[in-house]
Motif scaffolding. Sequence first.
Motif, PDB file in Angstrom:
ATOM      1  N   LYS A 131      12.644  41.096  30.781  1.00 19.95           N
ATOM      2  CA  LYS A 131      13.391  42.218  30.201  1.00 19.95           C
ATOM      3  C   LYS A 131      14.433  42.697  31.210  1.00 19.95           C
ATOM      4  O   LYS A 131      14.306  42.445  32.417  1.00 19.95           O
ATOM      5  N   PRO A 132      15.468  43.395  30.737  1.00 20.90           N
ATOM      6  CA  PRO A 132      16.588  43.765  31.620  1.00 20.90           C
ATOM      7  C   PRO A 132      16.190  44.499  32.894  1.00 20.90           C
ATOM      8  O   PRO A 132      16.807  44.299  33.942  1.00 20.90           O
ATOM      9  N   HIS A 133      15.138  45.352  32.838  1.00 17.46           N
ATOM     10  CA  HIS A 133      14.782  46.133  34.031  1.00 17.46           C
ATOM     11  C   HIS A 133      14.249  45.260  35.165  1.00 17.46           C
ATOM     12  O   HIS A 133      14.158  45.702  36.312  1.00 17.46           O
ATOM     13  N   GLU A 134      13.905  44.005  34.856  1.00 16.88           N
ATOM     14  CA  GLU A 134      13.389  43.082  35.874  1.00 16.88           C
ATOM     15  C   GLU A 134      14.509  42.340  36.601  1.00 16.88           C
ATOM     16  O   GLU A 134      14.224  41.535  37.492  1.00 16.88           O
ATOM     17  N   LEU A 135      15.754  42.614  36.240  1.00 15.02           N
ATOM     18  CA  LEU A 135      16.889  41.875  36.785  1.00 15.02           C
ATOM     19  C   LEU A 135      17.716  42.738  37.726  1.00 15.02           C
ATOM     20  O   LEU A 135      17.697  43.974  37.652  1.00 15.02           O
ATOM     21  N   SER A 136      18.500  42.075  38.572  1.00 14.40           N
ATOM     22  CA  SER A 136      19.481  42.768  39.408  1.00 14.40           C
ATOM     23  C   SER A 136      20.718  43.092  38.564  1.00 14.40           C
ATOM     24  O   SER A 136      20.863  42.605  37.429  1.00 14.40           O
ATOM     25  N   GLY A 137      21.619  43.887  39.131  1.00 13.15           N
ATOM     26  CA  GLY A 137      22.856  44.230  38.415  1.00 13.15           C
ATOM     27  C   GLY A 137      23.676  43.005  38.066  1.00 13.15           C
ATOM     28  O   GLY A 137      24.216  42.892  36.956  1.00 13.15           O
ATOM     29  N   GLY A 138      23.774  42.068  39.013  1.00 12.51           N
ATOM     30  CA  GLY A 138      24.551  40.859  38.752  1.00 12.51           C
ATOM     31  C   GLY A 138      23.928  40.006  37.663  1.00 12.51           C
ATOM     32  O   GLY A 138      24.631  39.412  36.837  1.00 12.51           O
ATOM     33  N   GLN A 172      31.321  37.293  44.181  1.00 12.97           N
ATOM     34  CA  GLN A 172      30.543  36.156  43.685  1.00 12.97           C
ATOM     35  C   GLN A 172      30.703  36.026  42.175  1.00 12.97           C
ATOM     36  O   GLN A 172      30.900  34.928  41.643  1.00 12.97           O
ATOM     37  N   MET A 173      30.645  37.160  41.469  1.00 10.67           N
ATOM     38  CA  MET A 173      30.743  37.131  40.010  1.00 10.67           C
ATOM     39  C   MET A 173      32.151  36.784  39.542  1.00 10.67           C
ATOM     40  O   MET A 173      32.328  36.209  38.462  1.00 10.67           O
ATOM     41  N   GLN A 174      33.158  37.121  40.334  1.00 13.71           N
ATOM     42  CA  GLN A 174      34.529  36.706  39.997  1.00 13.71           C
ATOM     43  C   GLN A 174      34.608  35.190  39.914  1.00 13.71           C
ATOM     44  O   GLN A 174      35.170  34.635  38.958  1.00 13.71           O
ATOM     45  N   ASP A 175      34.030  34.524  40.916  1.00 16.13           N
ATOM     46  CA  ASP A 175      34.036  33.062  40.934  1.00 16.13           C
ATOM     47  C   ASP A 175      33.263  32.493  39.748  1.00 16.13           C
ATOM     48  O   ASP A 175      33.704  31.541  39.089  1.00 16.13           O
ATOM     49  N   GLU A 176      32.107  33.086  39.462  1.00 11.50           N
ATOM     50  CA  GLU A 176      31.280  32.591  38.365  1.00 11.50           C
ATOM     51  C   GLU A 176      31.947  32.831  37.018  1.00 11.50           C
ATOM     52  O   GLU A 176      31.903  31.969  36.122  1.00 11.50           O
ATOM     53  N   LEU A 177      32.551  33.995  36.859  1.00 15.12           N
ATOM     54  CA  LEU A 177      33.218  34.325  35.597  1.00 15.12           C
ATOM     55  C   LEU A 177      34.356  33.350  35.319  1.00 15.12           C
ATOM     56  O   LEU A 177      34.515  32.847  34.197  1.00 15.12           O
ATOM     57  N   LYS A 178      35.136  33.048  36.346  1.00 14.18           N
ATOM     58  CA  LYS A 178      36.242  32.099  36.206  1.00 14.18           C
ATOM     59  C   LYS A 178      35.718  30.704  35.864  1.00 14.18           C
ATOM     60  O   LYS A 178      36.272  30.018  34.981  1.00 14.18           O
ATOM     61  N   ALA A 179      34.655  30.288  36.530  1.00 12.94           N
ATOM     62  CA  ALA A 179      34.097  28.958  36.278  1.00 12.94           C
ATOM     63  C   ALA A 179      33.554  28.840  34.862  1.00 12.94           C
ATOM     64  O   ALA A 179      33.755  27.824  34.175  1.00 12.94           O
ATOM     65  N   ILE A 180      32.874  29.886  34.390  1.00 14.91           N
ATOM     66  CA  ILE A 180      32.322  29.870  33.033  1.00 14.91           C
ATOM     67  C   ILE A 180      33.446  29.848  32.002  1.00 14.91           C
ATOM     68  O   ILE A 180      33.375  29.124  31.000  1.00 14.91           O
ATOM     69  N   ASP A 194      41.597  46.506  40.008  1.00 19.25           N
ATOM     70  CA  ASP A 194      41.418  45.874  41.311  1.00 19.25           C
ATOM     71  C   ASP A 194      42.372  44.687  41.447  1.00 19.25           C
ATOM     72  O   ASP A 194      42.208  43.661  40.791  1.00 19.25           O
ATOM     73  N   GLN A 195      43.367  44.828  42.329  1.00 19.22           N
ATOM     74  CA  GLN A 195      44.384  43.784  42.490  1.00 19.22           C
ATOM     75  C   GLN A 195      43.780  42.475  42.979  1.00 19.22           C
ATOM     76  O   GLN A 195      44.176  41.388  42.530  1.00 19.22           O
ATOM     77  N   GLU A 196      42.847  42.552  43.915  1.00 20.44           N
ATOM     78  CA  GLU A 196      42.223  41.337  44.447  1.00 20.44           C
ATOM     79  C   GLU A 196      41.468  40.598  43.351  1.00 20.44           C
ATOM     80  O   GLU A 196      41.536  39.369  43.251  1.00 20.44           O
ATOM     81  N   GLU A 197      40.751  41.349  42.523  1.00 14.83           N
ATOM     82  CA  GLU A 197      40.023  40.748  41.410  1.00 14.83           C
ATOM     83  C   GLU A 197      40.984  40.068  40.443  1.00 14.83           C
ATOM     84  O   GLU A 197      40.733  38.943  39.984  1.00 14.83           O
ATOM     85  N   ALA A 198      42.091  40.742  40.139  1.00 11.89           N
ATOM     86  CA  ALA A 198      43.082  40.175  39.216  1.00 11.89           C
ATOM     87  C   ALA A 198      43.612  38.847  39.734  1.00 11.89           C
ATOM     88  O   ALA A 198      43.742  37.873  38.977  1.00 11.89           O
ATOM     89  N   MET A 199      43.916  38.784  41.028  1.00 15.92           N
ATOM     90  CA  MET A 199      44.462  37.548  41.588  1.00 15.92           C
ATOM     91  C   MET A 199      43.404  36.452  41.674  1.00 15.92           C
ATOM     92  O   MET A 199      43.723  35.270  41.573  1.00 15.92           O
ATOM     93  N   ALA A 200      42.144  36.833  41.835  1.00 18.36           N
ATOM     94  CA  ALA A 200      41.077  35.848  41.977  1.00 18.36           C
ATOM     95  C   ALA A 200      40.756  35.147  40.663  1.00 18.36           C
ATOM     96  O   ALA A 200      40.384  33.963  40.666  1.00 18.36           O
ATOM     97  N   ILE A 201      40.904  35.842  39.528  1.00 18.84           N
ATOM     98  CA  ILE A 201      40.422  35.271  38.267  1.00 18.84           C
ATOM     99  C   ILE A 201      41.507  34.959  37.255  1.00 18.84           C
ATOM    100  O   ILE A 201      41.314  34.114  36.381  1.00 18.84           O
ATOM    101  N   GLY A 202      42.659  35.620  37.327  1.00 20.01           N
ATOM    102  CA  GLY A 202      43.628  35.510  36.252  1.00 20.01           C
ATOM    103  C   GLY A 202      44.507  34.268  36.298  1.00 20.01           C
ATOM    104  O   GLY A 202      44.981  33.884  37.360  1.00 20.01           O
ATOM    105  N   ASP A 203      44.707  33.630  35.129  1.00 15.93           N
ATOM    106  CA  ASP A 203      45.752  32.615  35.017  1.00 15.93           C
ATOM    107  C   ASP A 203      47.117  33.306  35.054  1.00 15.93           C
ATOM    108  O   ASP A 203      48.051  32.827  35.689  1.00 15.93           O
ATOM    109  N   ARG A 204      47.190  34.442  34.328  1.00 13.98           N
ATOM    110  CA  ARG A 204      48.381  35.291  34.383  1.00 13.98           C
ATOM    111  C   ARG A 204      47.932  36.749  34.411  1.00 13.98           C
ATOM    112  O   ARG A 204      46.885  37.098  33.868  1.00 13.98           O
ATOM    113  N   ILE A 205      48.736  37.574  35.054  1.00 16.41           N
ATOM    114  CA  ILE A 205      48.426  38.992  35.210  1.00 16.41           C
ATOM    115  C   ILE A 205      49.475  39.822  34.478  1.00 16.41           C
ATOM    116  O   ILE A 205      50.680  39.558  34.590  1.00 16.41           O
TER     117      ILE A 205
END
Length: 364
Positions: A131-138, A172-180, A194-205
Amino acid sequence: MTATVSIENATKTFGNFTALDDVCLEINAGEFIVLLGPSGCGKTTLLSILGGFLVPTKGRIAIGGKEMTNVPPAKRPTTTMFQDYALFPHMKLKDNVGFGLRMRGVGKAQREERAKAFLDLVGLKSSADKKPHELSGGQRQRVALARALAVDPDVLLLDEPLGALDLKLRRQMQDELKAIQKRVGTTFIHVTHDQEEAMAIGDRIVVMNQGKIEDFGPPSEIYMRPRSLFAAGFMGEVNFVPGTISDVDSSHAIVETRLGKVSLPKACFTAGTPSAGQPTTLCIRPEHFRRAGEGDVAVTALGQATVASSAFFGTHYRCHLAPASAPETSIIAHMPQSAAVMEGQAVNIAVNVGDIVALPSKQA
């Protein structure tokens, strides 16, 4: 599945306040698009219009070539993933992921199989009965992503889904989100400030400000060749050097500044053609400054400056410089690790003119 998204002249007003102002945007099928901007810039309003939670005051929305402007959320080929995950605490993970399929009348065996497949996609198949309470935020974030994708949307809308995570987990989740996203091929439209997040995952911003689009393009283009002063300043640290164009020929323009005279190729003027007498602001990233004589690239000298302060950041020294020609001006420059910079030291600064972007001062 995946689909194109077309936004034509979308405007949204709330009383006298215009949250979205005549926005036009074309998104290709399978793209990872990031809506970036400060709070109140209109990015979440635009995402809500795409999801059907808001109806534009005027304008048109099409997804996969089909009119969607007045179609309710449940009948759109979209799903939305929120920052708070919105998981059902009493349900197992497999039931959380399969909930949307259950609402669509999919049988228990089929939806459980599909739920486990998407939990496997996000690396949580072995936790299907937790159940959700058994998991971490990520991990909860991954479950929310699996649930959103399980209904096979043409477009996935993500409203700051990583905002509640700590810095290390967010990266870590930025990388995983992009890969998925690359694996499933679905069109992703992701909101963040978050500018860093935008540059890490976006094809276009999409850089937004006061309900309008300031700039739109690949991360490297937005950072290196911005088309507005707002976009230049929002996408990382930059020095703004005011000046005036004194002369223009077929290939170059001369800009008079407090740091001296600079001859710029016309390609440096990203927001239009330069003309004599035009007030212009030079945008120079801190990493583009160097001490005269360093490196192999031809540079333009900008005179002597005094190091007012410096701090070592591992990859570079971050220095505040006071130019001799304009001591009241503060220049931020990144000097290499090997540079022996000390407070009070005099340095001759230079820049490769190809790294400078010149924008009309009236955009400030």
